[in-house]
Scaffold this motif. Sequence first.
Motif, PDB file in Angstrom:
ATOM      1  N   ILE A 560       0.844  -1.182   0.000  1.00  0.00           N
ATOM      2  CA  ILE A 560       0.000   0.000   0.000  1.00  0.00           C
ATOM      3  C   ILE A 560       0.886   1.241   0.000  1.00  0.00           C
ATOM      4  O   ILE A 560       1.828   1.360   0.787  1.00  0.00           O
ATOM      5  CB  ILE A 560      -0.905   0.001   1.275  1.00  0.00           C
ATOM      6  N   LEU A 561       0.555   2.127  -0.931  1.00  0.00           N
ATOM      7  CA  LEU A 561       1.321   3.378  -0.995  1.00  0.00           C
ATOM      8  C   LEU A 561       0.737   4.384  -0.009  1.00  0.00           C
ATOM      9  O   LEU A 561      -0.459   4.377   0.255  1.00  0.00           O
ATOM     10  CB  LEU A 561       1.256   3.957  -2.409  1.00  0.00           C
ATOM     11  N   THR A 562       1.618   5.277   0.477  1.00  0.00           N
ATOM     12  CA  THR A 562       1.141   6.346   1.364  1.00  0.00           C
ATOM     13  C   THR A 562       1.609   7.683   0.801  1.00  0.00           C
ATOM     14  O   THR A 562       2.322   7.727  -0.196  1.00  0.00           O
ATOM     15  CB  THR A 562       1.710   6.195   2.785  1.00  0.00           C
ATOM     16  N   ILE A 563       1.223   8.730   1.522  1.00  0.00           N
ATOM     17  CA  ILE A 563       1.578  10.072   1.043  1.00  0.00           C
ATOM     18  C   ILE A 563       3.101  10.252   0.944  1.00  0.00           C
ATOM     19  O   ILE A 563       3.603  11.014   0.118  1.00  0.00           O
ATOM     20  CB  ILE A 563       0.914  11.168   1.927  1.00  0.00           C
ATOM     21  N   SER A 564       3.863   9.496   1.723  1.00  0.00           N
ATOM     22  CA  SER A 564       5.325   9.641   1.656  1.00  0.00           C
ATOM     23  C   SER A 564       5.885   9.100   0.340  1.00  0.00           C
ATOM     24  O   SER A 564       7.052   9.295   0.016  1.00  0.00           O
ATOM     25  CB  SER A 564       5.985   8.955   2.840  1.00  0.00           C
ATOM     26  N   ASP A 565       5.038   8.415  -0.409  1.00  0.00           N
ATOM     27  CA  ASP A 565       5.493   7.898  -1.708  1.00  0.00           C
ATOM     28  C   ASP A 565       5.195   8.857  -2.867  1.00  0.00           C
ATOM     29  O   ASP A 565       5.436   8.527  -4.027  1.00  0.00           O
ATOM     30  CB  ASP A 565       4.823   6.542  -1.997  1.00  0.00           C
ATOM     31  N   LEU A 566       4.677  10.035  -2.529  1.00  0.00           N
ATOM     32  CA  LEU A 566       4.269  10.981  -3.581  1.00  0.00           C
ATOM     33  C   LEU A 566       5.375  11.217  -4.617  1.00  0.00           C
ATOM     34  O   LEU A 566       5.142  11.143  -5.823  1.00  0.00           O
ATOM     35  CB  LEU A 566       3.834  12.320  -2.964  1.00  0.00           C
ATOM     36  N   GLN A 567       6.585  11.484  -4.094  1.00  0.00           N
ATOM     37  CA  GLN A 567       7.679  11.784  -5.017  1.00  0.00           C
ATOM     38  C   GLN A 567       7.949  10.608  -5.946  1.00  0.00           C
ATOM     39  O   GLN A 567       8.156  10.776  -7.135  1.00  0.00           O
ATOM     40  CB  GLN A 567       8.930  12.167  -4.226  1.00  0.00           C
ATOM     41  N   LYS A 568       7.908   9.390  -5.377  1.00  0.00           N
ATOM     42  CA  LYS A 568       8.163   8.197  -6.198  1.00  0.00           C
ATOM     43  C   LYS A 568       7.122   8.073  -7.303  1.00  0.00           C
ATOM     44  O   LYS A 568       7.447   7.773  -8.451  1.00  0.00           O
ATOM     45  CB  LYS A 568       8.111   6.942  -5.321  1.00  0.00           C
ATOM     46  N   VAL A 569       5.875   8.313  -6.911  1.00  0.00           N
ATOM     47  CA  VAL A 569       4.794   8.196  -7.891  1.00  0.00           C
ATOM     48  C   VAL A 569       4.995   9.229  -9.005  1.00  0.00           C
ATOM     49  O   VAL A 569       4.914   8.909 -10.196  1.00  0.00           O
ATOM     50  CB  VAL A 569       3.417   8.376  -7.200  1.00  0.00           C
ATOM     51  N   LEU A 570       5.315  10.454  -8.579  1.00  0.00           N
ATOM     52  CA  LEU A 570       5.544  11.506  -9.585  1.00  0.00           C
ATOM     53  C   LEU A 570       6.723  11.149 -10.488  1.00  0.00           C
ATOM     54  O   LEU A 570       6.662  11.324 -11.703  1.00  0.00           O
ATOM     55  CB  LEU A 570       5.809  12.845  -8.887  1.00  0.00           C
ATOM     56  N   ASP A 571       7.783  10.618  -9.873  1.00  0.00           N
ATOM     57  CA  ASP A 571       8.974  10.239 -10.655  1.00  0.00           C
ATOM     58  C   ASP A 571       8.648   9.195 -11.702  1.00  0.00           C
ATOM     59  O   ASP A 571       9.065   9.287 -12.847  1.00  0.00           O
ATOM     60  CB  ASP A 571      10.057   9.659  -9.729  1.00  0.00           C
ATOM     61  N   VAL A 572       7.902   8.181 -11.255  1.00  0.00           N
ATOM     62  CA  VAL A 572       7.601   7.091 -12.178  1.00  0.00           C
ATOM     63  C   VAL A 572       6.742   7.602 -13.340  1.00  0.00           C
ATOM     64  O   VAL A 572       6.988   7.274 -14.500  1.00  0.00           O
ATOM     65  CB  VAL A 572       6.901   5.928 -11.441  1.00  0.00           C
ATOM     66  N   LEU A 573       5.763   8.436 -13.014  1.00  0.00           N
ATOM     67  CA  LEU A 573       4.920   8.985 -14.083  1.00  0.00           C
ATOM     68  C   LEU A 573       5.757   9.829 -15.033  1.00  0.00           C
ATOM     69  O   LEU A 573       5.613   9.772 -16.253  1.00  0.00           O
ATOM     70  CB  LEU A 573       3.793   9.832 -13.491  1.00  0.00           C
ATOM     71  N   ASP A 574       6.666  10.586 -14.442  1.00  0.00           N
ATOM     72  CA  ASP A 574       7.506  11.459 -15.257  1.00  0.00           C
ATOM     73  C   ASP A 574       8.457  10.635 -16.126  1.00  0.00           C
ATOM     74  O   ASP A 574       8.602  10.881 -17.320  1.00  0.00           O
ATOM     75  CB  ASP A 574       8.282  12.388 -14.323  1.00  0.00           C
ATOM     76  N   ASP A 575       9.094   9.636 -15.505  1.00  0.00           N
ATOM     77  CA  ASP A 575      10.019   8.792 -16.267  1.00  0.00           C
ATOM     78  C   ASP A 575       9.312   8.071 -17.400  1.00  0.00           C
ATOM     79  O   ASP A 575       9.899   7.772 -18.428  1.00  0.00           O
ATOM     80  CB  ASP A 575      10.683   7.753 -15.350  1.00  0.00           C
ATOM     81  N   GLY A 576       8.025   7.752 -17.157  1.00  0.00           N
ATOM     82  CA  GLY A 576       7.280   7.051 -18.201  1.00  0.00           C
ATOM     83  C   GLY A 576       6.662   8.016 -19.212  1.00  0.00           C
ATOM     84  O   GLY A 576       5.965   7.592 -20.123  1.00  0.00           O
ATOM     85  N   TYR A 577       6.916   9.310 -18.995  1.00  0.00           N
ATOM     86  CA  TYR A 577       6.386  10.363 -19.866  1.00  0.00           C
ATOM     87  C   TYR A 577       4.856  10.439 -19.845  1.00  0.00           C
ATOM     88  O   TYR A 577       4.215  10.528 -20.889  1.00  0.00           O
ATOM     89  CB  TYR A 577       6.866  10.213 -21.320  1.00  0.00           C
ATOM     90  N   PHE A 578       4.302  10.381 -18.651  1.00  0.00           N
ATOM     91  CA  PHE A 578       2.861  10.599 -18.559  1.00  0.00           C
ATOM     92  C   PHE A 578       2.584  12.080 -18.809  1.00  0.00           C
ATOM     93  O   PHE A 578       3.181  12.937 -18.171  1.00  0.00           O
ATOM     94  CB  PHE A 578       2.334  10.185 -17.177  1.00  0.00           C
ATOM     95  N   PRO A 579       1.713  12.399 -19.779  1.00  0.00           N
ATOM     96  CA  PRO A 579       1.463  13.819 -20.063  1.00  0.00           C
ATOM     97  C   PRO A 579       0.661  14.455 -18.923  1.00  0.00           C
ATOM     98  O   PRO A 579      -0.464  14.017 -18.653  1.00  0.00           O
ATOM     99  CB  PRO A 579       0.663  13.809 -21.364  1.00  0.00           C
ATOM    100  N   SER A 580       1.240  15.473 -18.275  1.00  0.00           N
ATOM    101  CA  SER A 580       0.605  16.008 -17.072  1.00  0.00           C
ATOM    102  C   SER A 580      -0.741  16.675 -17.373  1.00  0.00           C
ATOM    103  O   SER A 580      -1.573  16.825 -16.491  1.00  0.00           O
ATOM    104  CB  SER A 580       1.534  16.979 -16.361  1.00  0.00           C
ATOM    105  N   ASN A 581      -0.962  17.023 -18.651  1.00  0.00           N
ATOM    106  CA  ASN A 581      -2.256  17.651 -18.953  1.00  0.00           C
ATOM    107  C   ASN A 581      -3.429  16.645 -18.900  1.00  0.00           C
ATOM    108  O   ASN A 581      -4.583  17.018 -18.995  1.00  0.00           O
ATOM    109  CB  ASN A 581      -2.216  18.385 -20.292  1.00  0.00           C
TER     110      ASN A 581
END
Length: 658
Positions: A560-581
């Motif tokens: 289970i992810l928690t709020i402390s994983d926010l950066q990791k989640v953002l990193d993974v989305l960014d590394d995978g090129y998730f379009p933020s729009n």
Amino acid sequence: MSTSTVQPFLHIWDCGGQPVFLEILPAFLTPRTMFLLLFDASKDFRERWQSRQNTPDGEVLFGEVVNESTSDLMAKWMSTIHSHLVKHNKDDTSSPSLYCIGTRGDKLNSESKKEAKVQIQSLYKEKKFSDLIKDVLIIDNTTSGKGKREDPSITELRGAIDGFIKTLVVPTPLNWVLFRKVFQKLEKNVISVSDAIAIGVACHIPAADLPEVLKFYHELGALLYYPQIEGLRNKVILNPKWFVDIIGKVFPLEKGWSGGKRWLLFQSKGILVQPLYQEVWQSSGIDPEEIIELLVHFRLAAQVQIEVDDSKQYFLPAALPGYTGDSNEVRPGCKLRASPVHITFSTEYVPPGFFTRLATTVAANNNIKLNFNVAHSEVERRSIYRNRVCFSYGHPSDDFVLTDVNKAIQVDVFRYLPESSHPVPFKAVCQDILELLKKCCKKVEDTLYGYHGHHITQSSSRDVRYVCECKYSSSNAVHYIEVDAEKQTCSDQVYCEKVRSTRSLTTRESMWFQDEFSYLKYLIQFGVGLISLIILLMLLTFSFTVLINNSSTTANEANILTISDLQKVLDVLDDGYFPSNKWFQLGLSLGLSNPKLETIEDNYPKNNERCLQNCLTLWLKENIEVTWSKLADAVDNTGEKAVAAYIRIRKVQSKSEL
Ligand SMILES: Nc1nc2c(ncn2[C@@H]2O[C@H](COP(=O)(O)OP(=O)(O)OP(=O)(O)O)[C@@H](O)[C@H]2O)c(=O)[nH]1
Ligand SMILES: [Zn+2]
């Protein structure tokens, strides 16, 4: 137009060795130039070079000591002149183009003269610019013009110059010659293009031909004509020397530096404010705004906003003193840093004028600010020099420093915040900065080598090298790691030239390279052809299936992810090129309510990154079943199949990463 004649052109530019001249000179070199590279033969070439100025009353003013020895500087000029001539005179390499002239020959006995000559020769002996150097002459100027007593080397040099002048004749239509004679008689510094047209018509040159005539004389250095510069397109500068002197007024060449707050700002930070340049150039006969425009055009200046003030401000790094400290100096408190990267040149030296132009080009970028707030050390009070400039990048900002280390431009990136409290991974910042620098270098090349309208087609002679941080590295003997930057990922082994073995990248080095899967994404983005794409996808699916089968299913549910994983989640989305729009869609797929998402949108209008961050915060805080797998499914629902696959491969199966 069929009648033509030949006319000789000889302009002598006596260019001092002062660093500032090296900045300005490339703007005024024409393709047909003979270079006399003068040095003081009675000095030790290995000593750091110090500029000196001889005043008319015989006084010697010593300038700053630079970070280079006389021999460094000589080699740098040889290599630069060589690349300059190669670029401009592709078909004509026959004429001797450079003599190295050592003065004060009277202070040396014949043995030391020979030794000095050999030392200079060794600078170019096995270099590709060796063809360019006709000879090294050690001369005794005190015998100049003394008939039989004249040093034979001076006589030899005189003969060479005579020979060169003969090659400087250019076939020119008669009425074009007449045109030049008329404008020389005018004894004016600058005239309007319409006046030039009138003179042309009087010389039987059709008005339509005039731009061509002006370009012809511009290339020969007889006048200056810049149709590409808005403010100057209607002007013809008939006296180039006068113009260079005007520009020189803001550079610390002469003693003309008065006190005052504005001068101080310029001297200490390289920031030239409008009231100051208006004052300096007001009586020059040319609009100060036009002069500034020219400086911007040549990238000697960049408009910036440093002072809270309405007046326009420009950054002119060429006017600043040079940094002589350690290029690896770091201001205290740094949390993360990348290994240094070097921008190198096939000429083996940073071309004169390149560094300051890169600094102005970078400074003009919206994401970047000059960073005056930090002194590099106790001794070095400034943070910005002619050859070392500190910038801040992004928000919250990271530091990045460019240093001219003579053989290369060093790039250093530092983060002063802990990685967890910064929304953008440090790695992404480093790579963005490097991409930006490559673009800026290209612009500088266009400016430096395109002055005379010769478009340079030859492929770039610039390279990016990664400083090896193995145990054999030291700041005075830099070596590089061998990588193919396009293909290198941070988990691939690299080869060290020095140790002659492969090893893994250090954390600092790995900042410059993509993660393995970003690399796949990169391949997909930049079109590897359909077939390889299909093969890749098949491989991905295969490895995915294998991985899923191998890993226990508990990985999916139990983590289970928690709020402390926010950066990791953002990193993974960014590394995978998730379009933020697509954050809103993602939010809905994650099960967040429409009104809540709308509130986020209202709070951060048009800021997709912040919205995505808040949307994920909400999800991490409010939901119970928050897993990578759920995230991947939601991403899948937004239509971003590749990103979803990326998340599954990177996160879903690898329990350890959670
Ligand atoms: N003894 C001796 N003195 C020389 C020789 N060549 C130049 N000088 C002296 O060196 C001093 C500097 O000469 P400049 O020609 O002004 O040198 P420069 O490098 O052009 O200096 P800037 O014009 O200030 O850039 C003068 O006092 C010259 O007389 C030489 O061969 N022997
Ligand atoms: Zn190494």
